[in-house]
Design a protein around this motif. Structure first.
Motif, PDB file in Angstrom:
ATOM      1  N   HIS A 185      30.236  11.191 -37.049  1.00 48.96           N
ATOM      2  CA  HIS A 185      29.113  10.215 -36.772  1.00 48.96           C
ATOM      3  C   HIS A 185      27.913  10.435 -37.732  1.00 48.96           C
ATOM      4  O   HIS A 185      27.564  11.740 -37.424  1.00 48.96           O
ATOM      5  N   VAL A 201      23.698  10.425 -38.680  1.00 49.08           N
ATOM      6  CA  VAL A 201      22.621  10.390 -38.097  1.00 49.08           C
ATOM      7  C   VAL A 201      22.126   8.949 -38.095  1.00 49.08           C
ATOM      8  O   VAL A 201      22.706   8.057 -38.820  1.00 49.08           O
ATOM      9  N   TYR A 260      25.769   9.384 -32.565  1.00 48.61           N
ATOM     10  CA  TYR A 260      25.437  10.671 -33.127  1.00 48.61           C
ATOM     11  C   TYR A 260      24.941  11.736 -32.016  1.00 48.61           C
ATOM     12  O   TYR A 260      24.277  11.069 -31.207  1.00 48.61           O
TER      13      TYR A 260
END
Length: 391
Positions: A359, A361, A366
């Motif tokens: 994932h 940022v 995240y």
């Protein structure tokens, strides 16, 4: 062979993970980092550092002197703020604050620097001074500039300054850096197209600002392709468009607003982007008997890594994880970073630490990878020992 500094930090790992997850569960956005700053200040004072609070509103600086004679000083910077995003990770330590989360790894940045402070406070065999800089408001509100304007480098002098950022998709425990421009400038622009508006069934009775708006949005992409050299890099993107009311599709609005971002690496290219966005908007508006009001906001400057300090940082990273895990000439990024303000004031470098993961940022899923906390802390220690190895 395992890094001996990582091995020494291992006894702190559980406490550092718990600290990171506590910060993650209580995110604070720009200039609201009161709780986080208090935790940082308390941790530093417990280690015996001199601590100053309220630098640039909510920033914290901890000062640690080595036991060997030396006048040099090094600054290490970590950012503390979170983002306005609703977390969906489902982690047991997920954000307890609706609409806010640590979606950029700043909880990890803060924790890694505190981990380095723990080690160095107990092992002061270096020559000079370390300034541990915990910065607010990196996400869009220029906390680095606020700290500088509040006398950061006058009150806490340094010869060089360094930053670090967690990087998903870069393999876990790897580092990436480059001399020169490593991240782009970040500018925002807004264009307001004005016309008379009118009835959708009789557009000939007025002036329709949607027409220059449509041509403008397409024409933006010709600026990079036709007004810049093929050797220059830039990005222009639209991020917001508004006009009219949902319940009135038969009415031509009198105003449309379009906003976006512009990214580049040099002031010359920034000048061109600013000039051409304005000229394109105003020219298209005039050709359709409308007007355009253009605002261009130069925000973060490009992030420039000074060559000597880049080499020092890369060597410290290689000593921590091995030379095969350090990319010394990584491709520059179009993202931006307000650490650039510090690098305009002092020589230094900005490095990426790979966290792996699926994932990106700035997304609701995240989460910082706790497995790299000791790696990041050990890198900071190695950097200090390299910069402050002798008088």
């Amino acid at each position: 062979m395992p890094d001996p500094i990582v091995a020494a930090l291992r006894s702190h790992e559980s406490a550092l993970i718990a600290l990171r997850r506590d910060i993650h569960a209580h995110p604070e956005t720009a200039y609201e980092e009161v709780r986080t700053a208090a935790i940082v200040a308390a941790e530093l004072r417990a280690l015996g550092l001199d601590v100053a609070e309220g630098i640039g509103r909510t920033g914290v600086v901890g000062t640690l002197a080595g036991t060997r004679p030396g006048q040099r000083a090094i600054g290490l910077r970590a950012d503390m703020d979170a983002l306005h995003i609703q977390e969906t990770t489902g982690a047991p330590y997920a954000s307890t604050v609706p609409g806010k989360m640590h979606a950029c790894g700043h909880d990890g940045h803060t924790t890694m620097l505190l981990g380095a402070a723990r080690y160095l406070a107990a092992n002061r065999d270096f020559a000079g001074t370390v300034q541990f800089i915990f910065q607010p408001a990196e996400e869009g509100l220029a906390g680095a500039r606020a700290m500088i304007e509040d006398g950061l480098f006058d009150r806490f002098p340094v010869d060089s300054v360094y930053g670090l950022h967690a990087m998903p998709f870069l393999p876990e425990g790897h580092f990436a850096i480059r001399p020169g421009m490593i991240m782009a400038s970040s500018d925002s622009w807004t264009v307001r197209f004005h016309g008379t508006g009118g009835h959708g069934a009789a557009p000939q009775t007025g002036t329709d600002p949607s027409v220059p708006l449509a041509h403008f949005m397409l024409g933006l992409q010709t600026i990079v392709g036709r007004n810049l050299s093929g050797l220059d890099s830039a990005v222009i993107s639209v991020g917001h468009v508004t006009g009219g009311l949902w319940g009135s599709p038969n009415i031509i609005p009198s105003e449309f607003v379009v906003r976006g971002t512009a990214r580049s690496y040099t002031n010359e290219v920034r000048d061109t982007l600013e000039r051409r966005i304005a000229a394109l908007a105003q020219g298209l508006a005039a050709s359709h008997e409308c007007t355009a009001v253009v605002e261009y906001d130069r925000r973060y400057p490009p992030t420039y890594n000074h060559p000597t300090q880049t080499g020092i940082a890369a060597d410290a990273a290689a000593e921590t994880v091995g030379s095969g895990r350090v990319e010394r000439n990584t491709a520059p990024l179009m993202g931006s970073e307000d650490f650039s303000y510090m690098l305009e004031e002092k020589q230094g470098a900005y490095i990426m630490l790979g966290t792996g993961g699926a994932h990106a940022v700035h997304t609701p899923l995240y989460d910082f990878n706790d497995r790299v906390i000791l790696t990041g802390a050990a890198y900071w220690v190695r950097l200090v020992l390299r910069e402050l190895s002798s008088a």
